[in-house]
Write an enzyme that holds these catalytic residues in place. Structure first.
Site, PDB file in Angstrom:
ATOM      1  CD  GLU A  13       6.566 103.918 -82.593  1.00  0.00           C
ATOM      2  OE1 GLU A  13       7.143 102.829 -82.734  1.00  0.00           O
ATOM      3  OE2 GLU A  13       5.341 104.022 -82.409  1.00  0.00           O
ATOM      4  CE1 TYR A 221      13.384 100.413 -84.270  1.00  0.00           C
ATOM      5  CE2 TYR A 221      12.990 101.854 -82.387  1.00  0.00           C
ATOM      6  CZ  TYR A 221      12.521 100.971 -83.335  1.00  0.00           C
ATOM      7  OH  TYR A 221      11.194 100.621 -83.350  1.00  0.00           O
ATOM      8  NE  ARG A 260       6.757  92.728 -82.974  1.00  0.00           N
ATOM      9  CZ  ARG A 260       7.008  94.040 -82.901  1.00  0.00           C
ATOM     10  NH1 ARG A 260       7.431  94.710 -83.944  1.00  0.00           N
ATOM     11  NH2 ARG A 260       6.825  94.674 -81.762  1.00  0.00           N
ATOM     12  CG  ASP A 262       5.706  92.720 -79.272  1.00  0.00           C
ATOM     13  OD1 ASP A 262       6.044  92.050 -80.257  1.00  0.00           O
ATOM     14  OD2 ASP A 262       5.812  93.958 -79.219  1.00  0.00           O
ATOM     15  CD  GLU A 274       3.152  96.016 -78.186  1.00  0.00           C
ATOM     16  OE1 GLU A 274       2.345  96.822 -78.679  1.00  0.00           O
ATOM     17  OE2 GLU A 274       4.318  95.931 -78.574  1.00  0.00           O
ATOM     18  CG  ASN A 276       3.351  95.990 -82.381  1.00  0.00           C
ATOM     19  OD1 ASN A 276       3.396  97.114 -81.915  1.00  0.00           O
ATOM     20  ND2 ASN A 276       3.793  94.926 -81.712  1.00  0.00           N
ATOM     21  N   GLY A 280       7.266  96.885 -87.193  1.00  0.00           N
ATOM     22  CA  GLY A 280       8.492  97.549 -87.649  1.00  0.00           C
ATOM     23  C   GLY A 280       9.220  96.689 -88.674  1.00  0.00           C
TER      24      GLY A 280
HETATM   25  N1  LIG Z   1       4.474  93.407 -68.399  1.00  0.00           N
HETATM   26  C1  LIG Z   1       5.739  93.447 -68.794  1.00  0.00           C
HETATM   27  N2  LIG Z   1       6.679  92.689 -68.171  1.00  0.00           N
HETATM   28  C2  LIG Z   1       7.982  92.747 -68.556  1.00  0.00           C
HETATM   29  N3  LIG Z   1       8.445  93.541 -69.525  1.00  0.00           N
HETATM   30  C3  LIG Z   1       7.567  94.326 -70.181  1.00  0.00           C
HETATM   31  C4  LIG Z   1       6.176  94.317 -69.852  1.00  0.00           C
HETATM   32  N4  LIG Z   1       5.544  95.197 -70.647  1.00  0.00           N
HETATM   33  C5  LIG Z   1       6.485  95.728 -71.451  1.00  0.00           C
HETATM   34  N5  LIG Z   1       7.707  95.217 -71.167  1.00  0.00           N
HETATM   35  C6  LIG Z   1       8.962  95.605 -71.825  1.00  0.00           C
HETATM   36  O1  LIG Z   1       8.790  96.890 -72.402  1.00  0.00           O
HETATM   37  C7  LIG Z   1       8.925  96.838 -73.822  1.00  0.00           C
HETATM   38  C8  LIG Z   1       7.895  97.760 -74.476  1.00  0.00           C
HETATM   39  O2  LIG Z   1       6.614  97.362 -74.129  1.00  0.00           O
HETATM   40  P1  LIG Z   1       5.479  97.054 -75.197  1.00  0.00           P
HETATM   41  O3  LIG Z   1       5.952  96.051 -76.181  1.00  0.00           O
HETATM   42  O4  LIG Z   1       4.238  96.732 -74.463  1.00  0.00           O
HETATM   43  O5  LIG Z   1       5.265  98.475 -75.865  1.00  0.00           O
HETATM   44  P2  LIG Z   1       5.487  99.161 -77.275  1.00  0.00           P
HETATM   45  O6  LIG Z   1       6.208 100.421 -76.977  1.00  0.00           O
HETATM   46  O7  LIG Z   1       4.179  99.294 -77.918  1.00  0.00           O
HETATM   47  O8  LIG Z   1       6.365  98.241 -78.170  1.00  0.00           O
HETATM   48  P3  LIG Z   1       6.464  98.038 -79.751  1.00  0.00           P
HETATM   49  O9  LIG Z   1       7.465  98.999 -80.247  1.00  0.00           O
HETATM   50  O10 LIG Z   1       6.910  96.642 -79.791  1.00  0.00           O
HETATM   51  O11 LIG Z   1       5.152  98.280 -80.349  1.00  0.00           O
HETATM   52  C9  LIG Z   1       8.752  95.389 -74.183  1.00  0.00           C
HETATM   53  O12 LIG Z   1       9.458  95.106 -75.383  1.00  0.00           O
HETATM   54  C10 LIG Z   1       9.331  94.677 -72.964  1.00  0.00           C
HETATM   55  O13 LIG Z   1      10.729  94.620 -73.048  1.00  0.00           O
HETATM   56 MG   LIG Z   2       6.162  95.697 -78.147  1.00  0.00          MG
END
Ligand SMILES: Nc1ncnc2c1ncn2[C@@H]1O[C@H](COP(=O)(O)OP(=O)(O)OP(=O)(O)O)[C@@H](O)[C@H]1O
Ligand SMILES: [Mg+2]
Length: 313
Positions: A13, A221, A260, A262, A274, A276, A280
């Site tokens: 990232e 992005y 943040r 999610d 999750e 953060n 971002g």
């Molecule tokens: N259990 C779930 N059910 C449905 N969609 C999901 C699920 N888990 C993740 N997603 C999708 O995948 C994306 C990425 O997952 P997540 O937010 O867990 O990981 P991340 O890569 O750490 O994200 P971030 O960049 O927000 O830190 C989410 O924004 C969502 O769109």
């Molecule tokens: Mg996320």
């Protein structure tokens, strides 16, 4: 006042971090011209320059491991340099998705069923039999993601068991542990929390509607590829529950200054995905949109948090 914004680093990232750092640095400069703001990458010369020319405060805008796993903050604590954001232990809990989920589950917070699997276990037990057990444990559709990661890198939605092996390989490319989680259908939202003089405050939820249906790296992005609604188009009841959820997550994990959460809103309520510790802050990121909607200025907030960090020493 001399402030260093840390951005870049070696994580996948890196580009996102540089853009987040640039935005925060510029916002801070605009809000308070008396603060001298430098943007700095993380490399082998960093510690020497922090030691010889110690800033009054550091703002770690690093995403991914090293930035969000607490290590850099441990080093800053060691150097005695104040920084904006959560301390190392809170980062560790937040950055590891299975750990954060396990902890929050014990507090009764709803989060999708999931299994975490190290690459070594996957090999030792035999990929084929493990995959069957995974499907039985979480069901399909499922989401496979790195246990520690961000920006949806290495994340796949799996509708059919035949797609699982490729999804596991994709997740293992970003880390040693993969998490397989039940797919939750609903309204995807992000809820930022900021620490104010009156305690942690949730900002309006940002609803995420990607054109492609999946909020992957490109949808995050590429300008215009995702539609956002602030505040999220959910009922008053759900929006209050989301604010409570985000503040609870923030305080339960011991997060500080900003975070943040999610989540996905289903008719039965919100499911925690999750959290953060270094949200971002790019042009298309979620937290800046929430701040705008709340009538808050990113630069003024950052200046306030810088002063709070310096005051706590
Ligand atoms: N259990 C779930 N059910 C449905 N969609 C999901 C699920 N888990 C993740 N997603 C999708 O995948 C994306 C990425 O997952 P997540 O937010 O867990 O990981 P991340 O890569 O750490 O994200 P971030 O960049 O927000 O830190 C989410 O924004 C969502 O769109
Ligand atoms: Mg996320």
């Amino acid at each position: 006042m001399h402030v260093v914004v840390l951005a870049g680093g070696l994580s996948p990232e890196r580009d996102v971090s540089i853009r987040s750092g640039r935005r925060v640095a510029n916002a801070l400069r605009a809000a308070d011209p008396s603060i001298d703001v430098i943007e700095r990458d993380v490399d082998s010369t960093l510690l020497k320059s922090l030691r010889t020319d110690a800033p009054d405060c550091v703002i770690p805008m690093l995403h991914g491991a090293a930035g969000e796993d607490g290590a850099v903050r441990d080093v800053l604590d060691g150097l005695g340099i104040p920084y904006v954001g959560s301390g190392p232990d809170a980062c560790r809990l937040a950055f590891d998705k299975p750990v954060a989920k396990a902890l929050l589950r014990t507090e009764g917070i709803a989060t999708p069923r999931s299994v975490a699997l190290p690459h070594s276990t996957f090999r030792e037990l035999g990929a084929a039999s493990v995959l069957d057990a995974l499907v039985a444990a979480v069901g399909l559709p499922a989401v496979v993601k790195p246990a520690r990661g961000g920006s949806a890198l290495g994340t796949s939605i799996v509708n059919d068991a035949s797609e699982l092996p490729a999804a596991m390989v994709n997740a293992f490319a970003y880390g040693d542990v993969a998490m397989i989680e039940s797919f939750v259908a609903g309204v995807e939202v992000a809820v930022a929390v900021v620490d104010t003089a009156d305690g942690p405050r949730a900002l309006p939820a940002v609803e995420i509607v990607p054109d492609s249906g999946f909020y992957d790296y490109a949808a995050r992005y590429t300008a215009g590829s995702t539609e956002f609604f602030v505040p999220a188009r959910v009922s008053q009841e759900h929006s209050e529950a989301l604010a409570k959820l985000a503040v609870r997550v923030h305080t339960s994990l011991g997060l500080r200054d900003w975070s943040r959460t999610d989540a996905i809103v289903t008719p039965e309520g919100a499911m925690f995905l999750e959290i953060n510790a270094a949200p971002g802050m790019t042009e298309t990121s979620l937290m800046p949109q929430a701040l705008t909607n709340a009538g808050m200025d990113l630069g003024e907030l950052t200046a306030y948090l810088v002063r709070a960090a310096v005051a706590r020493g």
